[in-house]
Enzyme design. Sequence first.
Site, PDB file in Angstrom:
ATOM      1  CD  GLU A 142      -2.314  -2.035   1.254  1.00  0.00           C
ATOM      2  OE1 GLU A 142      -3.281  -2.701   0.844  1.00  0.00           O
ATOM      3  OE2 GLU A 142      -1.367  -2.529   1.876  1.00  0.00           O
ATOM      4  CB  THR A 143       1.355   4.127  -1.964  1.00  0.00           C
ATOM      5  OG1 THR A 143       2.447   3.304  -2.421  1.00  0.00           O
ATOM      6  CG2 THR A 143       1.831   5.570  -1.881  1.00  0.00           C
TER       7      THR A 143
END
Length: 301
Positions: free
Chosen positions: A46-47
């Site tokens: 995830e970002t």
Amino acid sequence: MKLPIFIADAFTARAFCGNPAAVCLLENELENDTYQNIAKEMNLSETAFIRRLSPTDNFAQSSCFGLRWFTPASEVPLCGHATLASAAVLFYKMSNVNFFKQSVTVLFLVGRHSGGVYVIQVQKTMLHEYFLLFCGIKALALSVFLRSFCLLAQTAIGDTLVQDIQYSPDTHNLLVRLSDSYKRSFLETLKVNTENLPHIENTGKVKGLILTLKGEPGGQTQAFDFYSRYFAPWWDVAEDPVTGSAHTILSSYWSQQLGKKQMRAFQCSRRGGELNIALRPDGRVDVKGAATVVLEGTLMV
């Protein structure tokens, strides 16, 4: 355009353990394609993208932020470890004053982009440790599983003995509890076939697979109430190292099984991660963990 970018390891106090997330600080919204391209470039599970909601405050002063999460494949509705990583960046790198005030929390408002409006509160409790509260998100209920889910579980783990299977319709996660005859080492070394899962289940009912095992509270120096691993090939994430959001489901399940409201959990990925969980009387879940910033830079877009 230059954007501040960081990587923080969540649910661990040590670098290169726990679950890494990229954290990008924004002054304004980006085009949707830009969000996705940055997440692809970072190539982590995830970002997180943090945006100040008050234009008069800076990142050190704000107490309210917009927050979005992207995998390399798409935007996701909730991500616990990337939220914890975002809090670590705000405190350690932005010196956010709100984390120094025990009576003040930093709010992450998550709205239209993730399919629902709710608030996540994060408060610093002690050095290198944060109090992560999914405010408004209750321990998620499980329902009777469908027969087709048995084939999905068998494809993933073969002839491994299964003690229970439950389904979370709210999150589209399938929880598979392995037999109590297994030890932690079995779950850690279990080879899980994730490649074929999206082909077997393509209706959208299942978006994540949780494998879990009863802990050994009396048999280890560091006792845990339960163990888990999490797989999300539907989101282009074969295995997630430590998954905060999955523990809203695990906490509900194991609280009922163990008759406990406070539990200690360990996610048995290669990197590993520890979580302290407490269920409130109103059903909300408190998840407590550490986070460590390991990289700081500038993204050229």
